[in-house]
Design a protein around this motif. Structure first.
Motif, mmCIF file in Angstrom:
data_model
loop_
_atom_site.group_PDB
_atom_site.id
_atom_site.type_symbol
_atom_site.label_atom_id
_atom_site.label_comp_id
_atom_site.label_asym_id
_atom_site.label_seq_id
_atom_site.Cartn_x
_atom_site.Cartn_y
_atom_site.Cartn_z
ATOM 1 N N ASP A 288 31.292 27.197 20.162
ATOM 2 C CA ASP A 288 32.252 28.198 19.677
ATOM 3 C C ASP A 288 33.553 28.131 20.480
ATOM 4 O OD1 ASP A 288 30.442 29.114 17.807
ATOM 5 O OD2 ASP A 288 29.755 30.814 19.033
ATOM 6 N N TYR A 289 33.397 27.999 21.790
ATOM 7 C CA TYR A 289 34.571 27.894 22.669
ATOM 8 C C TYR A 289 35.406 26.667 22.314
ATOM 9 C CZ TYR A 289 36.958 26.084 26.833
ATOM 10 O OH TYR A 289 37.883 25.520 27.698
ATOM 11 N N LYS A 290 34.771 25.529 22.146
ATOM 12 C CA LYS A 290 35.502 24.305 21.826
ATOM 13 C C LYS A 290 36.224 24.430 20.490
ATOM 14 C CE LYS A 290 32.218 21.178 22.353
ATOM 15 N NZ LYS A 290 31.640 19.811 22.457
ATOM 16 N N ARG A 291 35.552 25.051 19.525
ATOM 17 C CA ARG A 291 36.155 25.192 18.208
ATOM 18 C C ARG A 291 37.350 26.156 18.241
ATOM 19 N NH1 ARG A 291 32.194 27.168 16.007
ATOM 20 N NH2 ARG A 291 32.842 29.341 15.862
ATOM 21 N N GLU A 292 37.199 27.274 18.922
ATOM 22 C CA GLU A 292 38.254 28.287 18.945
ATOM 23 C C GLU A 292 39.457 27.873 19.781
ATOM 24 O OE1 GLU A 292 37.099 32.264 19.786
ATOM 25 O OE2 GLU A 292 35.388 32.246 18.399
ATOM 26 N N THR A 293 39.227 27.097 20.823
ATOM 27 C CA THR A 293 40.325 26.714 21.726
ATOM 28 C C THR A 293 40.899 25.334 21.409
ATOM 29 O OG1 THR A 293 38.802 25.751 23.353
ATOM 30 C CG2 THR A 293 39.340 28.102 23.594
ATOM 31 N N GLY A 294 40.194 24.569 20.607
ATOM 32 C CA GLY A 294 40.639 23.205 20.326
ATOM 33 C C GLY A 294 40.363 22.233 21.456
ATOM 34 N N ASN A 295 39.616 22.683 22.458
ATOM 35 C CA ASN A 295 39.289 21.838 23.612
ATOM 36 C C ASN A 295 38.030 21.021 23.286
ATOM 37 O OD1 ASN A 295 39.244 20.701 26.152
ATOM 38 N ND2 ASN A 295 38.659 22.573 27.226
ATOM 39 N N SER A 296 38.169 20.118 22.311
ATOM 40 C CA SER A 296 37.003 19.433 21.758
ATOM 41 C C SER A 296 36.321 18.478 22.742
ATOM 42 C CB SER A 296 37.404 18.660 20.491
ATOM 43 O OG SER A 296 38.427 17.724 20.776
ATOM 44 N N TRP A 297 37.041 18.039 23.769
ATOM 45 C CA TRP A 297 36.466 17.104 24.739
ATOM 46 C C TRP A 297 35.926 17.811 25.983
ATOM 47 C CZ3 TRP A 297 35.568 12.291 23.236
ATOM 48 C CH2 TRP A 297 36.320 11.774 22.175
ATOM 49 N N ALA A 298 35.852 19.133 25.930
ATOM 50 C CA ALA A 298 35.400 19.901 27.095
ATOM 51 C C ALA A 298 33.975 19.520 27.488
ATOM 52 C CB ALA A 298 35.483 21.396 26.803
ATOM 53 N N SER A 299 33.731 19.511 28.792
ATOM 54 C CA SER A 299 32.411 19.171 29.319
ATOM 55 C C SER A 299 31.913 20.294 30.221
ATOM 56 C CB SER A 299 32.475 17.866 30.123
ATOM 57 O OG SER A 299 31.278 17.662 30.854
ATOM 58 N N ARG A 300 30.657 20.634 30.077
ATOM 59 C CA ARG A 300 30.084 21.700 30.905
ATOM 60 C C ARG A 300 29.911 21.274 32.357
ATOM 61 N NH1 ARG A 300 25.193 23.751 27.035
ATOM 62 N NH2 ARG A 300 25.308 21.589 26.287
ATOM 63 N N THR A 301 30.030 19.975 32.644
ATOM 64 C CA THR A 301 29.927 19.501 34.028
ATOM 65 C C THR A 301 31.291 19.359 34.689
ATOM 66 O OG1 THR A 301 29.935 17.173 33.333
ATOM 67 C CG2 THR A 301 27.783 18.261 33.517
ATOM 68 N N ASP A 302 32.343 19.742 33.984
ATOM 69 C CA ASP A 302 33.703 19.685 34.523
ATOM 70 C C ASP A 302 34.123 21.095 34.935
ATOM 71 O OD1 ASP A 302 36.424 17.910 34.467
ATOM 72 O OD2 ASP A 302 36.838 19.987 33.932
ATOM 73 N N PHE A 303 34.514 21.269 36.196
ATOM 74 C CA PHE A 303 34.825 22.609 36.686
ATOM 75 C C PHE A 303 35.964 23.249 35.897
ATOM 76 C CE2 PHE A 303 37.240 25.591 39.218
ATOM 77 C CZ PHE A 303 36.258 26.457 39.670
ATOM 78 N N ALA A 304 37.021 22.495 35.634
ATOM 79 C CA ALA A 304 38.181 23.055 34.934
ATOM 80 C C ALA A 304 37.792 23.572 33.555
ATOM 81 C CB ALA A 304 39.289 22.014 34.823
ATOM 82 N N ASP A 305 36.978 22.814 32.842
ATOM 83 C CA ASP A 305 36.518 23.261 31.524
ATOM 84 C C ASP A 305 35.608 24.480 31.649
ATOM 85 O OD1 ASP A 305 37.902 21.239 30.215
ATOM 86 O OD2 ASP A 305 36.201 19.855 30.254
#
Length: 214
Positions: free
Chosen positions: A113-130
Motif C-alpha cells: 500500500d505504501y509503495k502504491r500510494e507514494t510511488g516508491n515502487s523500488w522501496a526495500s524493507r531492508t533499506d533504512f531510508a525506505d
C-alpha cells in the motif's frame, strides 16, 4: 571454433562477477548501532540515517524520535529482522507468525500500500531510508484516519501494532502486554527527543563543515 571457445570462457566469468557483486552487496548491510539507547550516537555512527530521518520528518511531519522509538521496539534496528516462527502441533516449524520484515517490521500488504500510494515502487524493507519513510507515512495516515497526534508515540504504536481498524475497535484493551510495550515506546521517544535536541544542530552540519572543522 574461436567464437565458441570465447563464449564458454566468458559465461563462467560473468556468473562469477555477478556472484561476487551479490556477496559484496550483502556484506554492506549496516549492522545495528552499537549504542541504540542514545539517538545521538545512533546518528553519529550512521550519518545517512539522520539525513533519511530528517527527510521523512519534512515529508510526513513525524518527529524523528517517534518512528525511531517504534523502530527500536520492532526490530532493534536489524535490517533483516523477522517475526517469531510459527509451529504446527507446537514443535513443527511452520513459517512465520506474520509477513513482517526488515527495519520497520512492515507487513507485506501494508508495504505494498505504501509503495502504491507514494510511488516508491523500488522501496526495500531492508533499506533504512525506505523503512523510516514508510513509518513516517504510517504515522501521517494514523493522524489522518484516527486523529492520533504525530507526537503521540503511545497512540501511534498502538495503531502500528493493531492497525487502524483494530485501534478503532480498541483491540489493545484485551492485550495488557501491548499497552505496557506502548508505554515503553512512549518513554523511549521522550528520551530520544531530549537527546536529539542536544545534538541535532551538530548533526545538521554538512560533510564539508565536518571535514574542515569537525
Amino acid at each position: 571454433m574461436k567464437q565458441g571457445r570465447q563464449s564458454c570462457i566468458t559465461k563462467p566469468k560473468a556468473m562469477l562477477a555477478v556472484t561476487v557483486l551479490a556477496l559484496s552487496l550483502a556484506g554492506c548491510a549496516t549492522p545495528p548501532p552499537s549504542e541504540p539507547d542514545d539517538i545521538c550516537e545512533i546518528f553519529y555512527e550512521n550519518r545517512d540515517w539522520y539525513d533519511a530521518a530528517e527527510d521523512a520528518r519534512e515529508r510526513w511531519g513525524a518527529p524523528i524520535q517517534v518512528p525511531m522509538a517504534m523502530m527500536y521496539q520492532e526490530s532493534s534496528f536489524k535490517h533483516d529482522a523477522l517475526p517469531p516462527r510459527d509451529y504446527l502441533l507446537g514443535f513443527i516449524p511452520w513459517g512465520r507468525v506474520s509477513s513482517a520484515y526488515g527495519y520497520s517490521q512492515a507487513k507485506t500488504g501494508t508495504w505494498d500500500d505504501y509503495k502504491r500510494e507514494t510511488g516508491n515502487s523500488w522501496a526495500s524493507r531492508t533499506d533504512f531510508a525506505d523503512a523510516i519513510d514508510f513509518m513516517g507515512w504510517f504515522i501521517y495516515k494514523t493522524h489522518s484516519i484516527n486523529g492520533v497526534s504525530k507526537w503521540d508515540a503511545y497512540g501511534q504504536y498502538l495503531n502500528y501494532h493493531e492497525g487502524w481498524g483494530g485501534y478503532q475497535r480498541k483491540s489493545y484493551l484485551q492485550k495488557p502486554w501491548l499497552v505496557k510495550v506502548s508505554r515503553i515506546v512512549k518513554q523511549r521517544a521522550s528520551t530520544y527527543g531530549a537527546q536529539l535536541r542536544s545534538c541535532e544542530e551538530d548533526l545538521q552540519k554538512g560533510w564539508l563543515w565536518r571535514l574542515f572543522f569537525g
